[in-house]
Scaffold this motif. Structure first.
Motif: not given
Length: 380
Positions: A99-100, A103-104, A319, A71-75
């Motif tokens: 993400g966290s 978020q997306s 997550d 998720a951190g890389r999505i953020d």
């Protein structure tokens, strides 16, 4: 065989199933992990588990790059996309990856971020060529299969002097993840029993060959059979694994010889080695930090590295605690073991990466096996 329907011949499928049943020992259980989500979907789509003896169980592995992206890389990507000068180019599956805090990238786009869905690295290059005043960032993701096109794009960008193009690199390496699974007893011992062998990925192996798995098979004494995605491919691979286990062998075998060699695609590997080098470690959803499992741009191509260009700092975020995606990715649980599956989490309202990705195990269970598995759960 020349055509795909020949690899789905029912008579041969049932013949292989009978051969597996005849060769398994009633005195032991067999637990094989299919690493690739393409195999998970083939197993679910064709109902192959229904053809296996009760003591042969398939364990669903990490699956696909979207599933294992933390998720951190999505953020970090959302942080990039929210910069006014940035246009972020991403593959479609990534748009809804979680993400966290809910978020997306899809949500960020709806709020005004300039995010473009692309189908290839060439699409990202065209965006950069058509918008010379923008900072165009390509969200590079994938196992070894999609890494060569990213490498070629970077070299083409240098030749064309596309100074506005950069790469947010999230390419990861399959053998390193398999090593992590086998090395960590909390991961490799699923349900109290060790994994007995792997069905190795097909497309990845077409690039890297079968040689990189040989040290894994030797070190951990686990058989690995690289297989194609058709029913006959998968069942033949299972039969090959059963025979190795019965004969106390731990070798790398190539069922997918029509597309995979021991050496792999030398030209593709050369392209990758010119542009990329290993990271010391990289985070995988479900596996945590895995040594030497990710790639980054070499110093000679650092000007195309979005993490350097925009001074990004790696983010590690927890997550969703209600989602069992992490346990599913390492084979500790099945999709139907998650309370969200089929309730709050569906393809229309995905809560975890395993349901978002077209190759995720939750998506496979929903598409091909949800009703059957739900009935099994209610009667168990």
């Amino acid at each position: 065989m020349e055509y795909s329907d020949e690899y789905r011949d029912k008579a041969i499928v049932h013949g292989l199933a009978r051969a597996i049943a005849a060769e398994v020992s009633s005195q032991r259980a067999y637990r094989f992990m299919e690493f690739c989500g393409g195999h998970t979907h083939a197993i679910s789509r064709y109902g192959l588990e229904d053809l296996l003896p009760a003591n042969v169980r398939m364990i669903h592995g990490p699956g696909c790059p979207v599933c294992v992206l933390p998720a951190g890389r999505i953020d970090m990507a959302i942080q990039l996309a929210n910069r006014p000068e940035v246009t972020l180019c991403v593959y479609g599956d990534l748009m809804r990856a979680p993400g966290s805090r809910g978020q997306s990238l899809l949500r960020a786009k709806s709020l005004g971020a300039d995010i473009r869905m692309v189908y290839s690295t060439l699409d990202a290059m065209r965006v950069a060529e058509q918008a010379p005043g923008r900072q165009v960032v390509f969200f590079a993701i994938g196992f070894e299969t999609t890494t060569p096109p990213t490498a070629v794009m970077v070299r083409m960008a240098e030749n064309k002097r596309l100074e506005g193009l950069s790469v947010f690199c999230n390419h990861v390496l399959t053998p390193s993840a398999m090593h992590s699974i086998l090395e960590n007893p909390k991961i490799r011992n699923t349900g109290g029993r060790a994994i007995d062998g792997f069905i190795g990925p097909a497309h990845v192996s077409a690039i890297i060959g079968t040689q990189p798995y040989e040290s894994l098979a030797e070190q951990f004494e686990k058989p690995i059979v690289v297989a194609g995605f058709e029913p006959l491919d998968v069942l033949q691979a299972i039969l090959m694994l059963v025979r190795q286990v019965n004969q106390y062998r731990h070798e790398v075998e190539n069922q997918y010889s029509r597309a995979v060699t021991r050496e792999g695609n030398r030209r593709a590997k050369e392209e990758v080695s010119q542009v990329f080098e290993l990271r010391e470690q990289f985070e995988w959803r479900g596996l945590g930090l895995v040594s030497s499992s990710g790639l980054k741009l070499k110093r000679s191509y650092a000007k195309f590295d979005a993490e350097i260009r925009f001074a990004l700092h790696n983010m590690r975020v927890p997550d969703n605690p209600a989602c069992e995606c992490c346990a599913i990715l390492r084979g500790a649980k099945r999709p139907i073991d998650c309370k969200l599956f089929g309730n709050a989490c569906t393809p229309e309202t995905p809560m975890g990466a395993c349901m978002v990705s077209s190759e995720g195990s939750c998506a496979a269970y929903w598409t091909y096996g949800r009703l059957r598995d739900e009935q099994l759960r209610q009667t168990s």
